[in-house]
Scaffold this motif. Structure first.
Motif: not given
Length: 82
Positions: A30-55
């Motif tokens: 999941s961490l690898k997938h998230l990192t790839n998504v963020f690198r591809a999209l280049r977002p200005e902001i990321v918001h997360y809410g649950t303990p696992k998603a936050s980590f």
């Protein structure tokens, strides 16, 4: 539900599977997938809410050099932590 929210709100969505409980192998995937998504999209902001998603989201966003990272802790599990 995610596809429905994306259609009704008019936004693009990308599902990243993750388990609620600690699972080292699945968490790394999941961490690898998230990192790839963020690198591809280049977002200005990321918001997360649950303990696992936050980590996982916080680590992935930092590694992808997202400039603004916001965590909002909420939910039944969070209320029980106090």
């Amino acid at each position: 539900d995610l596809d429905y929210v994306g259609r009704t709100e008019g936004v693009a969505t990308i599902a990243v599977p993750m388990r609620r409980e600690p699972s080292p192998l699945h968490d790394l995937v999941s961490l690898k997938h998230l990192t790839n998504v963020f690198r591809a999209l280049r977002p200005e902001i990321v918001h997360y809410g649950t303990p696992k998603a936050s980590f996982l989201g916080g680590l992935a966003a930092r590694w992808a050099r997202v400039p603004v990272r916001v965590m909002t802790l909420h939910g039944m599990r969070a209320d029980g932590l106090n």
